[in-house]
Design an enzyme around this catalytic site. Sequence first.
Site, mmCIF file in Angstrom:
data_model
loop_
_atom_site.group_PDB
_atom_site.id
_atom_site.type_symbol
_atom_site.label_atom_id
_atom_site.label_comp_id
_atom_site.label_asym_id
_atom_site.label_seq_id
_atom_site.Cartn_x
_atom_site.Cartn_y
_atom_site.Cartn_z
ATOM 1 N N ASP A 173 -3.135 1.304 -5.139
ATOM 2 C CA ASP A 173 -3.239 -0.144 -5.036
ATOM 3 C C ASP A 173 -4.185 -0.694 -6.101
ATOM 4 O OD1 ASP A 173 -3.369 -2.848 -3.603
ATOM 5 O OD2 ASP A 173 -2.191 -1.663 -2.197
ATOM 6 N N HIS B 261 -6.373 -7.215 -2.887
ATOM 7 C CA HIS B 261 -5.240 -6.648 -2.163
ATOM 8 C C HIS B 261 -5.534 -5.242 -1.653
ATOM 9 C CE1 HIS B 261 -1.271 -4.489 -2.068
ATOM 10 N NE2 HIS B 261 -0.958 -5.560 -1.367
ATOM 11 N N SER C 271 3.616 -5.721 2.343
ATOM 12 C CA SER C 271 2.426 -4.964 1.943
ATOM 13 C C SER C 271 1.471 -4.786 3.111
ATOM 14 C CB SER C 271 1.689 -5.675 0.812
ATOM 15 O OG SER C 271 2.148 -5.269 -0.438
#
Length: 678
Positions: free
Chosen positions: A160, A199, A372
Amino acid sequence: MSARPAHAYSARGRDWVRSSVGLLIALALVLLASEGSLARAASATSDVLVTFTPDATVSEREAAVRAIGGVVDDEIKAIGVTRIALAGDPRAAAAALTHQRGVAAAEADGVVRLDFVPNDPLYLSDPYSGLGEWGLRIVKVDRAWDLTRGSPDVIVATVDTGVDANHPDLVGALLAPAQTLRNAGSSGCAISPVDDNSHGTHVAGIIAATANNGSGIAGVASGVKLLSIKALDCTGAGSLWDVASGITYAADHGARVVNVSIGTPDDSFTLQSAVEYAQNKGVLVVAAAGNCGTASSKCAQLNEPSYPAAYPGVLAVGATASDDRRAFFSTEAGFLSVVAPGERIVSTTPTYATWQSARGMTLNYGLMSGTSQAAPFVTGLAALILSADPKLTSVQVMNRIKATADDLGVPGFDTSYGAGRVNALRALSAPGGTYGAVYDTSRVPPTVPAGGILAATVKITNTSNFTWTANSAVRLAYHWNDSAGVATVWDGVRTPIPADIPINGSIDLPATVAAPKAPGRYTLRFDMVREGVTWFSGTGVRTGDVPMAVASAAAIGLGATYAPAVRTSSLVVGTQTLLAVTVTNTGTAPWGATGPQPVRLSYHWVAPGGAMVVWDGARVGLPSNVAPGSAATVQLPLVTPASPGVFLLRLDLVQEGVTWFSSQGVATTDLAFDVRAG
């Protein structure tokens, strides 16, 4: 504006395919900024990724590199992919490479980038919104924690944007973060394992945030160890090379599960090779299914495929909302495995300023939506299962998650929910109890003639805590439920297990299923039974459900006429003779002469009073397939009854393993014979 994707070419015989330029993180961030979306970007690198043939010599490899004026920059030895840096157009160079001796495949390296679903500003105005961690409750993770909260022996990796290693809700779970990000392009982002986007920290918190510490949130598997691998820069961009390197790094550093909340519509041999490498090392790859379930400028087409989610063996995860319906953005697709909470998910965010915080994302904790967010719910569940039973393989974990999911939408698998919304309590408790079974009904035909017999093969996995011994009291049976859910047949034909099936072992079991006599829509429900003790479903084990159409003869296209060439009406007891019969297909469905369910001509012997003397006479196959309107002539071997008398010979076609034509209302042809003693 969306950039036109680049292309790649493989010398293995594939046509031009779209490269992974525009690789997308399957994410929907909750942003305050009104623009809130990043378009697909053209490649920010001038690199080419190449796989050489196994027999390529050193000189052939060097000649190929020189041919495009490049320099070997790096290699992912685990999957045999070499990166070549050059100054020219990588797409043209990839095409040129395919003509070089010793090259198996080549593609331009691409860019991965965040993809946002339209934002709702109310998300940030009330970051907790009264819902809190609703996903944990609906998936029953809170109840599964009574069984396990995760073991530190289980390592989970995320590929990520990195992680905030000093976040107070994560610091106890993290291993030393790593990075495979090599080039931030012109973004100005730093090259380090630190999450400068937000994120990656959000995904990490869903999986492993510390529970029961009096503050913040609780992760699904707070007791496991998390390995954060940064492959994307602060804007959420990275290359195929970076992501593939991250997946192989996870596999080489002890991860049992790797979460990849990244997706691209463009198939890539580099990405697939990395996934296969991890799978071959026993790693379960969990991937977001994508956010193209609604029309969007970020998606080339509605429900476009997403990789790596669409690769074989990947646990592809879609998203649901708090009302247990499919999140509007969640991609609907045949490769979907399961769904999990993915809308308005609260989790950890960096404690410092990031690229996203400059655009409205809150510090410390915040809300995001997308597949996600759904994927790490399932990654955390897989980690809990492995914590409870570390001997399970990745395939067994995936099968358990799918088998114990709560079925949503139409009965059985569907493209909106896959096998269903995951249920942590069932996944952790049912297989650990006395009884457990997983049914794979993908090979069961969806249509059966009314009153007919269906030959169905069901793959069954034993998730009980005992071995099913051969020909014992444990058997496969079934129930039929009508469209209102009422059981029309409760106890169907029972099929014995022909061999011992150990715990977590599987068998492809041929079963005989008798269909209801009334046409209509039904659910065929496979269910194991321990005779004299219990149905497995009675202990909470999920049945294997198949939506079925029970059709009349007209609906399934059956029709026939018979023209026998009779030379005598007198036969001798107990003898055999041949009768020429021409059969004509008057229906709409072709008759197959071969295969698992061929059509054959047979007969019945009937006494004058209507009593059946011989039901299942000798059978003869068709010489070839018979199309509607066509005919075939066969020589039917007749064996006469064992006693003298006048009998009716009733000609009848049969589709093996399915039905007699007469059972579907197709008229037979009767011939009277005087059977005499010899």
